[in-house]
Design a protein around this motif. Structure first.
Motif, short mmCIF file in Angstrom:
data_model
loop_
_atom_site.label_atom_id
_atom_site.label_comp_id
_atom_site.label_asym_id
_atom_site.label_seq_id
_atom_site.Cartn_x
_atom_site.Cartn_y
_atom_site.Cartn_z
N LEU A 67 21.75 46.58 34.11
CA LEU A 67 22.07 47.85 34.73
C LEU A 67 20.83 48.36 35.45
O LEU A 67 19.70 48.01 35.09
CB LEU A 67 22.50 48.87 33.67
N ARG A 122 29.82 45.24 27.08
CA ARG A 122 30.58 45.96 28.11
C ARG A 122 30.77 47.43 27.74
O ARG A 122 30.77 48.30 28.62
CB ARG A 122 31.92 45.26 28.37
N ALA A 164 27.50 49.09 28.68
CA ALA A 164 27.39 49.27 30.14
C ALA A 164 28.29 50.40 30.62
O ALA A 164 27.89 51.21 31.47
CB ALA A 164 27.73 47.96 30.85
N LYS A 165 29.50 50.48 30.08
CA LYS A 165 30.43 51.52 30.52
C LYS A 165 29.93 52.91 30.13
O LYS A 165 29.98 53.85 30.93
CB LYS A 165 31.82 51.27 29.92
N SER A 195 24.26 41.78 30.04
CA SER A 195 24.52 42.58 31.23
C SER A 195 23.22 43.19 31.71
O SER A 195 22.28 43.37 30.92
CB SER A 195 25.54 43.68 30.96
N HIS A 249 17.70 45.27 37.93
CA HIS A 249 17.89 45.99 36.67
C HIS A 249 16.60 46.64 36.20
O HIS A 249 15.51 46.14 36.47
CB HIS A 249 18.44 45.08 35.57
N THR A 293 26.04 49.02 37.03
CA THR A 293 26.11 47.73 36.34
C THR A 293 26.10 46.64 37.39
O THR A 293 26.96 46.59 38.27
CB THR A 293 27.38 47.63 35.48
N SER A 326 26.98 53.88 32.29
CA SER A 326 27.42 54.06 33.67
C SER A 326 28.20 55.37 33.82
O SER A 326 27.92 56.18 34.71
CB SER A 326 28.30 52.88 34.10
#
Length: 339
Positions: A192, A161, A164-165, A190, A199, A175, A168
């Motif tokens: 993206l 996470r 991904a953050k 995950s 993805h 995401t 992003s």
């Protein structure tokens, strides 16, 4: 944020035997060698719009040397670089690269090297490779296993996470989905995207202390029948399937996995959904819902948890985590010396 990245342009992978890996991609997988330069081999798929999509470089171990992304404009390149540096990472500029213009290369907070550029040479086929379709960069390959183009890359990270953050917030990746273990709210996967695909960048949970690892690289064919034919051709010529063919729940792509001579894992995809929703909120899957194998009728081989380069520890997949990895994640104090 304005849209900064357009798509994944090419991958650079390390191999301890560049010639063996390049021969595999050319002779067994149906890509085409277009350049050799400074010990590197440049290959393309028949549907790639730029000169190449895969670079095999010398390395002591199979690894991801870099992933290259094309931005949406010259202004987007400057904005992306400003965002990266404002988020605490400093890269380097190069005036040009092989068949592309100035580029900014940086290593993200989880150890993966990215290259960003705008100017790039469009592929122009010679008479022997020209297509009768004006929109195709070259004619369809006559090799029965040939992919149309590069699709995505899936890397390994200590914090899915968090990964991904950062990507992003910094570069505008959307995401699209997460996978949490059934047993606990621990995120192990995950996906993206920079565009409408499910993805072009995946990330799996990694408990090793070695940053910047990769789980697999992936290519695309148009239809499920193409994918099945590729599996057939590869097996007939001595390359076993590691996993699949089947269908992922996350992304809904048909898939198969195999290995190239260095040991690096290669995936082939077809199908899947397209998502144009600008404010999409990612759903969180559980492995029991078929996040990896939507049919839920086959066990993923343990070898799929291997990422590259080799390291002590575990990596997850869309299927979740192995029993050994779950033990480490759910009860780290069960091993003497950890508490």
């Amino acid at each position: 944020m304005i849209k900064l990245l357009s798509h994944l342009a090419h991958l650079e992978i390390a191999s301890p035997d560049v010639d063996a890996s390049a021969r595999f991609y050319e002779e067994k997988f149906g890509m085409r060698i277009v350049d050799r330069l400074d010990g590197k081999v440049y290959l393309r798929c028949w549907g790639d719009y730029y000169h190449y999509s895969l670079v095999v470089v010398p390395g002591a171990e199979p690894a991801l040397a870099a992933m290259a992304w094309r931005v949406t404009s010259p202004e987007a390149l400057d904005t992306a670089v400003r965002n990266i540096e404002e988020h605490g990472v400093t890269g380097t500029w190069a005036a040009s690269g092989h068949r592309h213009g100035k580029a900014y290369t940086f290593t993200g907070p989880y150890g993966h090297t990215m290259k960003l550029f705008w100017d790039v040479d469009r592929f122009e086929a010679d008479a022997d490779h020209a297509s009768i379709y004006p929109d195709r960069p070259e004619k369809r390959s006559s090799h029965a296993a040939a992919p149309r183009f590069l699709d995505h890359v899936t890397v390994a990270s200590s914090d899915v996470r968090g990964f991904a953050k950062w990507y992003s917030d910094t570069l505008g990746f959307r995401t699209m989905a997460f996978v949490d273990l059934d047993e606990a709210p621990i995120t192990v996967f995950s996906v993206l995207t920079t565009n409408e695909k499910s993805h072009d960048l995946g990330v799996v949970k990694d408990t090793s202390s070695r940053a910047g690892r990769v789980n697999h690289i992936a290519f695309w064919v148009d239809t499920h029948e193409d994918l099945l034919r590729t599996a057939d051709v590869l097996m007939e010529n001595g390359t076993p399937m590691e996993y699949g063919p089947s269908i992922h729940g996350v992304g809904e792509q048909n898939f198969l996995y195999f290995r190239e001579p260095s040991g690096l894992r290669v995936e082939l995809n077809s199908g899947g959904y397209r998502n144009y929703v600008p404010d999409w909120e990612p759903n969180t899957w559980k492995p029991s819902e078929g996040s990896n194998n939507f049919y839920r009728n086959g066990a993923m081989p343990h070898s799929m948890t291997e990422s590259f380069p080799q390291a002590e520890g575990f990596t997850a997949t869309e299927e979740g985590a192995s029993d050994e990895m779950k033990a480490a994640l759910l009860n780290p104090y069960a091993v003497q010396g950890r508490g």
